[in-house]
Each structure stands twice: as C-alpha cells, then as structure tokens.
Write a protein that holds these residues in place. Structure first.
Motif, PDB file in Angstrom:
ATOM      1  N   ALA A 144    -118.141 -17.984 -22.431  1.00 40.55           N
ATOM      2  CA  ALA A 144    -117.601 -18.641 -23.625  1.00 40.55           C
ATOM      3  C   ALA A 144    -116.293 -19.345 -23.316  1.00 40.55           C
ATOM      4  CB  ALA A 144    -117.407 -17.607 -24.738  1.00 40.55           C
ATOM      5  N   GLY A 145    -115.431 -18.687 -22.547  1.00 43.33           N
ATOM      6  CA  GLY A 145    -114.151 -19.292 -22.193  1.00 43.33           C
ATOM      7  C   GLY A 145    -114.311 -20.521 -21.335  1.00 43.33           C
ATOM      8  N   ALA A 146    -115.256 -20.480 -20.388  1.00 41.52           N
ATOM      9  CA  ALA A 146    -115.497 -21.637 -19.525  1.00 41.52           C
ATOM     10  C   ALA A 146    -115.965 -22.838 -20.339  1.00 41.52           C
ATOM     11  CB  ALA A 146    -116.535 -21.280 -18.459  1.00 41.52           C
ATOM     12  N   LEU A 160    -113.563 -23.486 -14.053  1.00 41.95           N
ATOM     13  CA  LEU A 160    -113.037 -22.171 -13.681  1.00 41.95           C
ATOM     14  C   LEU A 160    -112.830 -22.017 -12.177  1.00 41.95           C
ATOM     15  CD1 LEU A 160    -114.670 -19.354 -15.855  1.00 41.95           C
ATOM     16  CD2 LEU A 160    -112.395 -20.336 -16.000  1.00 41.95           C
ATOM     17  N   GLY A 161    -113.837 -22.375 -11.404  1.00 41.08           N
ATOM     18  CA  GLY A 161    -113.755 -22.159  -9.961  1.00 41.08           C
ATOM     19  C   GLY A 161    -113.116 -23.286  -9.190  1.00 41.08           C
ATOM     20  N   PRO A 168    -108.401 -23.552  -8.686  1.00 41.93           N
ATOM     21  CA  PRO A 168    -109.232 -22.988  -9.750  1.00 41.93           C
ATOM     22  C   PRO A 168    -108.401 -22.681 -10.990  1.00 41.93           C
ATOM     23  CG  PRO A 168    -108.709 -21.299  -8.151  1.00 41.93           C
ATOM     24  CD  PRO A 168    -108.162 -22.586  -7.596  1.00 41.93           C
ATOM     25  N   ALA A 169    -109.079 -22.385 -12.069  1.00 44.62           N
ATOM     26  CA  ALA A 169    -108.399 -21.998 -13.307  1.00 44.62           C
ATOM     27  C   ALA A 169    -107.749 -20.631 -13.148  1.00 44.62           C
ATOM     28  CB  ALA A 169    -109.393 -21.967 -14.464  1.00 44.62           C
ATOM     29  N   ALA A 232    -101.518 -19.175 -17.963  1.00 44.81           N
ATOM     30  CA  ALA A 232    -102.980 -19.056 -17.948  1.00 44.81           C
ATOM     31  C   ALA A 232    -103.690 -20.295 -18.498  1.00 44.81           C
ATOM     32  CB  ALA A 232    -103.395 -17.840 -18.761  1.00 44.81           C
ATOM     33  N   ASP A 233    -104.857 -20.549 -17.950  1.00 44.93           N
ATOM     34  CA  ASP A 233    -105.799 -21.491 -18.560  1.00 44.93           C
ATOM     35  C   ASP A 233    -106.695 -20.766 -19.561  1.00 44.93           C
ATOM     36  OD1 ASP A 233    -105.330 -23.998 -16.925  1.00 44.93           O
ATOM     37  OD2 ASP A 233    -105.782 -22.571 -15.320  1.00 44.93           O
TER      38      ASP A 233
END
Length: 371
Positions: A144-146, A160-161, A168-169, A232-233
């Motif tokens: 969900a966050g991605a 994310l990666g 990366p995030a 944070a992302d």
C-alpha cells in the motif's frame, strides 16, 4: 450448538468467519451450522460448497442471527448487526472496542457474550488470533505504501528499491512486533533502506540478528523518532497495546518536518491509530492528505486479500470455536484461561480492563462470568 456466520457488510470486506472446511469440522462435532447466502463468495466459496460441508444456507443475516447460539464473524458488528444480537448469544469476532465507544455501548446493551479475537492470549504472552492478520497487514502495508508513493496517488514519485545509480526509498517502521517485522521483511526484500524503531532492547537485538545489514534498528525515543520520520519517504505505524487505544507517536507538528509527498501507513488504525492526524479510511477511498503528507489508514487491510486472510484466520480461530461449541463458553473458558482473556463484554458488563478504562465503565473480573 447452532453456529452461524454471515456475509461481512463493512466496506470492501470480503473475508468470512467460517470457511467450508471449518463448517465441515463443526458439523463433524455434531453442531448445526447456518450460513447466510453468498457469505463466502469473496473467498470463492459457493453456497453449494457450504451445503456440501454440512451447513444450512439461509437467505439473510437476520435469519442466521435469530437462530444461532454463536455468531462467528471477522470484523466488528456493524450497527444493523448489533441490533440483532440478543442476551446470552455468543459473538466471536474482532471487536477493537478501545477506540469505539458506540460499539461498546451497543454490545453492553445487547447482553451478549462478546469474545474478541484480538485479546485472546497464548502461553507465551502472544496474541495468536491477531497474529496472522498482523502478518498480512504488515506485508500489505509495504504494498500500500509503495502504491501511495507513486506520483499518480499523491506521493513523492519514489520507487521503494530504487534502481542502479539512484538511492532507494527510506522506510521507517515504528514498532518491532509482528506487524513491524513483516513490514520490514517486505521492504528489505524490495531493496528499500529500512529502519525499525522499538523500545525493547530484546526486540531490537532479535531484529538486528535476523536482518543483519538488510535493515537498521534504532531505539525509539522522541529524538530518534523525530529524526527518522523527518527523513522518511514511507512510515509504517505498527504499534500495539493489547486491548487499549494505540499511542499517538507521530504528532501533527512532526508532519511539518516531513518531505512533501511522503507516506504514512497506520496499521494501528483499528485501535485508534498511532499518528495524531489519522482517521479510518476504506478500500474505496484509502488515502487522504494532511500538510502535504499522504495518509493510508484502511481499517480492514487484510480484507483486500480475502482468501489468504480468511484461511489464515480460520486456522487459529477454529480450535476455540470448536471448544466453545463443544463445551459451552463457560466450560471452555474454565479450561483455557487464554480464551477467557478474549471475553470483552458479558451480560451488560465490560470484562476487558483497558476497554473499561477507556470508556469509563466499571471493570468486571472475567472470572465472575464463570461463576
């Protein structure tokens, strides 16, 4: 005993309290099982499969509630369902009463025997009926966050990666329990830069040993939390105080320090949420934005993967359902103090101390219910 299950009516909730296999087990123990027509369609289980397993399929929920001695559900009863409960009837489901005074009052008024999955314990002090859904929610929180991080959904437009040559995030997981561990597993597996915060040195040691260089651990004090959230992302809220409302760890003021388009996923929203700016959302409208920060606060995340979630849930809830049906709830709880810990409301009284404190009820010792 007559055991019933009904179609879940919460927004986009596709799980069901009993699978056909669970119905077969209850039937083999000599119990009658009632299933509302269409209750299992969200997991691909047809009415005919339930009949073949030994259930009687009824046209509507009211018919099931009227005849069943015990109702087995997944989510907390909605207002229309609460109105159908009767004194002495057993309700066995997730309740999450601490942030929900209206539901608490309705269950008290019903006189029903209300057993909450999320407060049943085990010999190790864990919450075995909450654990599989925490595993699902933890893993889903990264999915969900991605998605929310994508520009189209209001996020920063960060993968994310990352990719070769692009960082990366940064994913921050607040809480190193079952939800946090599974979230960190998924995020690290996707190549994100993961930091897990917790207040327990034992938990931090265990996580450090497991993840080694794939994720960092950090003690959760105010300064470390503020710095981690600001950088944070994606922040995953994964804290839990059994039976009680979640603490508000990320304040509105902290949002001002975050990057625009960063994402908060509040997995603790069932217990009121651990971000000050959180409020429950649904799968129909999962996110909202406060001060440029995207919030994902769906209160029934595992409902989106209903088949996986239902079977994982039935694996742990069925043994207690069988015990209650075979012995009656009082004898089942006399034999199993961990099941007794699940008793939240009985005969118009609140038997879960954190819920009673939260809503101003006198707490009744659950042992009194067994007298």
């Amino acid at each position: 005993m007559i055991v019933g299950t009904v179609r879940e009516i919460k927004d986009h909730e596709y799980r069901v309290g009993l699978t056909p296999e669970s119905v077969h087990e209850l039937s083999a123990h000599g119990h009658d099982v009632l299933v509302e027509a269409g209750a299992g369609l969200g997991i691909g289980a047809t009415d005919e499969q339930y009949r073949h397993a030994g259930a009687e399929v009824l046209d509507d929920a009211a018919s099931v509630f009227a005849r069943a001695d015990m109702i087995v559900k997944v989510k907390e009863p909605q207002p229309a369902e609460r109105a159908m409960l009767r004194p002495g009837q057993i309700l066995y489901t997730y309740l999450h009463l601490a942030p929900d005074p209206e539901q608490t009052a309705a269950l008290v008024a019903s006189g029903a025997v209300c057993i909450a999955y999320e407060t049943v314990t085990d010999a190790g002090g864990g919450l075995p009926l909450l654990k599989p859904m925490s595993q699902v929610a933890g893993r889903m929180s990264i999915q969900a966050g991605a998605t929310a991080l994508e520009k189209e959904h209001g996020g920063r437009g960060v993968l994310l990666g990352g990719v070769p040559g692009v960082l990366p995030a940064k994913v921050v997981v607040i809480g190193g329990g079952v939800v946090g561990f599974n979230a960190a597993q998924m995020a690290a597996g996707l190549g994100a830069d993961v930091t897990i915060l917790d207040r327990s040195p034992e938990v931090l040691e265990r996580l450090g040993t497991y993840f080694e260089a794939r994720a960092k651990t950090r003690f959760s004090n105010k300064a470390n939390l503020e710095q981690s959230v600001a950088e944070a992302d994606l922040v995953i809220g994964a804290v839990l105080i059994p039976g009680a409302a979640a603490p508000k760890l990320v304040s509105r003021a902290m949002l001002a320090t975050m990057q625009r388009g960063a994402v908060l996923v509040d997995v603790a929203i069932d217990q009121g949420g651990c971000f000050e700016t959180s409020h429950p959302t649904t799968h129909s409208a999962p996110t909202f934005v406060v001060d440029g920060v995207v919030h994902y606060c769906v209160a029934n995340m595992p409902g989106a993967v209903a088949r996986t979630s239902t079977y994982a849930l039935n694996n742990v809830t069925l043994p207690h359902a069988l015990a209650v049906a075979d012995l009656g709830w009082r004898d089942a709880m006399r034999r199993d103090p961990h099941l007794l810990a699940g008793l939240n409301v009985w005969d118009g009284k609140v038997t879960c101390a954190p819920v009673a404190r939260q809503h101003g009820y006198a707490v009744t010792d659950p042992a009194e219910a067994l007298a």
